[in-house]
Write an enzyme that holds these catalytic residues in place. Structure first.
Site, PDB file in Angstrom:
ATOM      1  N   LYS A 148       0.843  -1.204   0.000  1.00  0.00           N
ATOM      2  CA  LYS A 148       0.000   0.000   0.000  1.00  0.00           C
ATOM      3  C   LYS A 148       0.877   1.253   0.000  1.00  0.00           C
ATOM      4  O   LYS A 148       0.671   2.180  -0.767  1.00  0.00           O
ATOM      5  CB  LYS A 148      -0.902  -0.031   1.228  1.00  0.00           C
ATOM      6  CG  LYS A 148      -1.857   1.110   1.336  1.00  0.00           C
ATOM      7  CD  LYS A 148      -2.800   0.886   2.494  1.00  0.00           C
ATOM      8  CE  LYS A 148      -3.420   2.199   2.924  1.00  0.00           C
ATOM      9  NZ  LYS A 148      -4.283   2.040   4.085  1.00  0.00           N
ATOM     10  N   GLU A 170      10.739  -4.765   3.897  1.00  0.00           N
ATOM     11  CA  GLU A 170      10.769  -6.177   3.490  1.00  0.00           C
ATOM     12  C   GLU A 170      10.396  -6.325   2.019  1.00  0.00           C
ATOM     13  O   GLU A 170      11.066  -7.019   1.249  1.00  0.00           O
ATOM     14  CB  GLU A 170       9.777  -7.000   4.332  1.00  0.00           C
ATOM     15  CG  GLU A 170      10.161  -7.187   5.782  1.00  0.00           C
ATOM     16  CD  GLU A 170       9.694  -6.054   6.698  1.00  0.00           C
ATOM     17  OE1 GLU A 170       9.390  -4.957   6.189  1.00  0.00           O
ATOM     18  OE2 GLU A 170       9.669  -6.270   7.921  1.00  0.00           O
ATOM     19  N   GLY A 197      -4.605  -1.978   5.386  1.00  0.00           N
ATOM     20  CA  GLY A 197      -3.850  -3.116   4.854  1.00  0.00           C
ATOM     21  C   GLY A 197      -4.473  -4.450   5.213  1.00  0.00           C
ATOM     22  O   GLY A 197      -4.639  -5.331   4.364  1.00  0.00           O
ATOM     23  N   ARG A 198      -4.863  -4.612   6.474  1.00  0.00           N
ATOM     24  CA  ARG A 198      -5.388  -5.912   6.914  1.00  0.00           C
ATOM     25  C   ARG A 198      -6.815  -6.157   6.444  1.00  0.00           C
ATOM     26  O   ARG A 198      -7.390  -7.212   6.703  1.00  0.00           O
ATOM     27  CB  ARG A 198      -5.263  -6.038   8.433  1.00  0.00           C
ATOM     28  CG  ARG A 198      -5.824  -4.879   9.223  1.00  0.00           C
ATOM     29  CD  ARG A 198      -5.333  -4.885  10.667  1.00  0.00           C
ATOM     30  NE  ARG A 198      -5.714  -3.694  11.420  1.00  0.00           N
ATOM     31  CZ  ARG A 198      -5.025  -2.564  11.449  1.00  0.00           C
ATOM     32  NH1 ARG A 198      -3.918  -2.448  10.742  1.00  0.00           N
ATOM     33  NH2 ARG A 198      -5.427  -1.539  12.173  1.00  0.00           N
ATOM     34  N   GLU A 220      -3.535  -6.273  15.316  1.00  0.00           N
ATOM     35  CA  GLU A 220      -3.089  -4.971  14.812  1.00  0.00           C
ATOM     36  C   GLU A 220      -4.224  -3.951  14.968  1.00  0.00           C
ATOM     37  O   GLU A 220      -3.992  -2.770  15.143  1.00  0.00           O
ATOM     38  CB  GLU A 220      -2.645  -5.073  13.344  1.00  0.00           C
ATOM     39  CG  GLU A 220      -1.711  -3.942  12.951  1.00  0.00           C
ATOM     40  CD  GLU A 220      -1.018  -4.150  11.614  1.00  0.00           C
ATOM     41  OE1 GLU A 220       0.156  -3.788  11.482  1.00  0.00           O
ATOM     42  OE2 GLU A 220      -1.660  -4.667  10.680  1.00  0.00           O
ATOM     43  N   HIS A 242      -2.804 -32.609  19.647  1.00  0.00           N
ATOM     44  CA  HIS A 242      -1.643 -33.387  20.076  1.00  0.00           C
ATOM     45  C   HIS A 242      -0.499 -32.478  20.507  1.00  0.00           C
ATOM     46  O   HIS A 242       0.653 -32.891  20.537  1.00  0.00           O
ATOM     47  CB  HIS A 242      -1.227 -34.338  18.951  1.00  0.00           C
ATOM     48  CG  HIS A 242      -2.372 -35.241  18.598  1.00  0.00           C
ATOM     49  ND1 HIS A 242      -2.650 -36.385  19.303  1.00  0.00           N
ATOM     50  CD2 HIS A 242      -3.360 -35.105  17.674  1.00  0.00           C
ATOM     51  CE1 HIS A 242      -3.752 -36.946  18.810  1.00  0.00           C
ATOM     52  NE2 HIS A 242      -4.201 -36.182  17.816  1.00  0.00           N
ATOM     53  N   LYS A 263      10.348   0.092  13.270  1.00  0.00           N
ATOM     54  CA  LYS A 263      10.907   0.474  11.959  1.00  0.00           C
ATOM     55  C   LYS A 263      12.014   1.514  12.152  1.00  0.00           C
ATOM     56  O   LYS A 263      13.084   1.426  11.559  1.00  0.00           O
ATOM     57  CB  LYS A 263       9.815   1.048  11.060  1.00  0.00           C
ATOM     58  CG  LYS A 263       8.794   0.026  10.608  1.00  0.00           C
ATOM     59  CD  LYS A 263       7.807   0.658   9.639  1.00  0.00           C
ATOM     60  CE  LYS A 263       6.621  -0.246   9.394  1.00  0.00           C
ATOM     61  NZ  LYS A 263       5.551   0.376   8.627  1.00  0.00           N
TER      62      LYS A 263
HETATM   63  O1  F6P Z   1       3.985  -2.289   9.456  1.00  0.00           O
HETATM   64  C1  F6P Z   1       2.669  -2.733   9.553  1.00  0.00           C
HETATM   65  C2  F6P Z   1       2.031  -2.615   8.246  1.00  0.00           C
HETATM   66  O2  F6P Z   1       1.918  -1.275   7.978  1.00  0.00           O
HETATM   67  C3  F6P Z   1       0.682  -3.309   8.162  1.00  0.00           C
HETATM   68  O3  F6P Z   1      -0.331  -2.572   8.703  1.00  0.00           O
HETATM   69  C4  F6P Z   1       0.568  -3.521   6.689  1.00  0.00           C
HETATM   70  O4  F6P Z   1      -0.419  -4.451   6.350  1.00  0.00           O
HETATM   71  C5  F6P Z   1       1.967  -3.972   6.355  1.00  0.00           C
HETATM   72  O5  F6P Z   1       2.790  -3.217   7.207  1.00  0.00           O
HETATM   73  C6  F6P Z   1       2.385  -3.794   4.929  1.00  0.00           C
HETATM   74  O6  F6P Z   1       2.289  -2.463   4.535  1.00  0.00           O
HETATM   75  P1  F6P Z   1       2.377  -2.068   3.014  1.00  0.00           P
HETATM   76  O7  F6P Z   1       1.230  -2.709   2.300  1.00  0.00           O
HETATM   77  O8  F6P Z   1       2.322  -0.572   2.991  1.00  0.00           O
HETATM   78  O9  F6P Z   1       3.683  -2.595   2.478  1.00  0.00           O
END
Ligand code: F6P
Length: 545
Positions: free
Chosen positions: A204, A210, A265-266, A351, A382, A511
């Site tokens: 987003k 990452e 995002g979620r 979150e 188990h 971060k």
């Molecule tokens: O760092 C948390 C977060 O912002 C989440 O809320 C989000 O889903 C995820 O990182 C990924 O964010 P983006 O879609 O901006 O890469």
């Protein structure tokens, strides 16, 4: 904003809980006292059956929880969300994931229009890939999709694609890479062919460490494998609200699918973040997923609270967290296809609800979002179910089961899975008394002394609450309904606790510090600017690298 704990209903619930406790009320006892309990505490939404009878609650509990909802203004809050009011106050935006699947006559039509326009674009793209009209640099059709994203840009589409494996088109394979550990991307690339692989960079913000690092590895790999730089646009598309940054990365503007700040995002798997799902199963099943969610949206908006599944789920969660001391909830899908569902639920709940201040920034006086955990049944039986049955923690459970398996030849084994699921909720509720255990041991021929000693270890206290969500079958529609019901459950909790469920400021600190530590790891000399533990970890890694 006054704390929910100051409301009349909250105080009534507190003394009601104490009464239940002092009277030794048990769930099993409530069943014995009321033959109709099972029938009275259930709801049906299309092929989804919701049984909430195995909860420690009476009609009074439910009525008072509904009073709590009224005092918190839940109905107005639901209406406000569907109208597109600016409910994510710290980021100054609405939360309109419902607009991605449901027409909202009372909201600005631009939201539904943007969603529909994007669906049409997705549809055109998916058709081109599936028909082979969209080819890789060497002219071959795409057969592998690698989604690069994390959090909401990964968990939702990964969970849904896995759950809907049965619908996967035979010519398409999909992978999801999220972890910053390069092993994740490298091991995935080892299974791919650059000529026929499409990367979706899903972010987003298009600023997530990452995702950007993994996308950079993917780009380098594509070129190293002989991919034509001029035809990179046939292998990289993006889903983002930040087109400029996607373009800076090298993704052609026409390959950028939009996302908007009004979709968290979620909550985004219904948007173009769902592109890997649509590429895996096709556009018609993807639309069925949206239609399933629409059913949950309509139900949440229109059903009276006493028959409203997310409202009941949310209020019960508040009940256990606020009054019974439950700090965690376990999610137990008895379905291998849903094995990623608990991970998805962790982000959705934790979150959204992992907050300590209310919408006005005042410290919360009541416990907020629980720890959510779980895994696919029957595996947990188990391992961690031991703690559910005999541990000292009080952990409400959500069981999710599917009546029909896709593997008809194994219908009997599937019936065993169902039996495991239903008997676990039964065991959690009824437990086993010391007398029962003692008698069983005597019946097995053990002498009295030994039976007495061992029986104490075999006591299962019982009286542990659970919900069961039983789906007739796992298909795109029922899955859409299930997920959206949980989204709304989280919203209900947030309204009662007066939390903004749509921001996540807590993740930012990590971060910021991550950048500083990275700089220290790359420095020429030893680090002494942080605490002694962090300095030692950095310095040891530098020396051993
Ligand atoms: O760092 C948390 C977060 O912002 C989440 O809320 C989000 O889903 C995820 O990182 C990924 O964010 P983006 O879609 O901006 O890469």
């Amino acid at each position: 904003m006054t704390s929910p704990s100051r409301s009349k209903a909250w105080q009534k619930l507190a003394s009601h809980y104490l009464n239940l406790h002092h009277n030794g009320t048990t769930i099993a006892g409530l069943f014995q006292a009321d033959a109709s309990r099972g029938e009275r505490y259930q709801c049906q939404l299309d092929g989804l059956f919701f049984d909430y009878s195995k909860n420690l609650m009476t009609d009074d509990t439910l009525a008072t929880l509904r009073e709590l909802a009224d005092e918190a203004g839940l109905q107005q809050a639901i209406t406000g969300m569907y109208r597109g009011e600016c409910i994510n106050t710290t980021e100054n935006r609405p939360a309109l994931h419902v607009a991605l699947r449901t027409p909202l006559p009372d909201a600005d039509p631009a939201f539904n229009a943007a969603a529909n326009e994007t669906l049409t674009r997705m549809s055109g793209f998916v058709d081109k890939v599936h028909s082979g009209a969209w080819t890789g640099y060497s002219g071959k059709a795409i057969d592998t999709v690698i989604n690069i994203g994390i959090g909401g840009s990964d968990l939702g589409p990964a969970m849904v694609s896995t759950a809907l494996q049965h619908w996967r088109l035979p010519q398409m394979r999909s992978f999801f890479v999220s972890n910053l550990d390069p092993a994740h991307m490298r091991q995935t690339l080892a299974q791919a062919n650059a000529e026929t692989t499409l990367f979706i960079v899903a972010s987003k913000s298009f600023g997530t460490l990452e995702t950007l690092r993994n996308a950079a590895i993917a780009r380098r790999w594509y070129l190293d494998e002989g991919g034509d730089e001029a035809l990179l646009h046939r292998h990289f598309v993006a889903v983002t609200a930040n087109t400029a940054r996607a373009q800076e990365f090298g993704i052609a503007e026409e390959n950028v699918f939009p996302l908007w700040d009004w979709v968290g995002g979620r909550y985004s798997l219904w948007s173009a973040i769902g592109l890997p799902i649509a590429l895996s199963i096709g556009m018609a099943p993807f639309r069925a997923l949206l239609a399933g969610a629409r059913r949950a949206d309509e139900h949440f908006r229109d059903a009276p609270f006493e028959r409203n599944i997310p409202v009941i789920m949310g209020l019960l969660s508040v009940w256990y967290g606020g009054f019974a001391g439950a700090t965690s909830q376990v999610v137990l899908p008895y379905s291998q296809e849903l094995h990623l569902f608990p991970a998805f639920m962790q982000q959705l709940e934790m979150e959204s609800l992992g907050k300590s201040v209310d919408r006005d920034g005042n410290r919360l006086l009541v416990p907020s979002g629980p720890v959510v955990w779980g895994s696919a049944g029957s595996n947990g039986q188990h391992s961690f179910h031991q703690l559910l049955h005999q541990g000292t923690h009080y952990i409400p459970a959500d069981f999710i089961a599917i009546v029909h398996t896709h593997f008809e030849a194994d219908a009997e084994q599937h019936r065993r899975l169902l039996a495991s699921c239903f008997s676990q909720s039964q065991a959690l509720m009824q437990g086993k008394s010391q007398r029962q255990a003692f008698n069983e041991l005597l019946a097995e021929g053990m002498d009295e002394g030994a039976a007495y000693a061992l029986a104490k270890h075999k006591v299962v206290p019982g009286n542990k609450p659970s919900n069961t969500l039983l789906l007739e079958q796992l298909d795109p529609q029922s899955l859409g309904t299930l997920i959206a019901l949980y989204e709304h459950k989280v919203f209900v909790e947030s309204v009662i606790w007066q939390i903004n469920a749509f921001d996540q400021w807590g993740v930012e600190l990590g971060k910021q510090l991550g950048e500083q530590v990275f700089t220290a790891l790359n420095a020429e000399s030893d680090c002494d600017r942080f605490d002694a533990s962090t300095n030692a970890l950095i310095n040891r890694s530098r020396r051993h690298e």
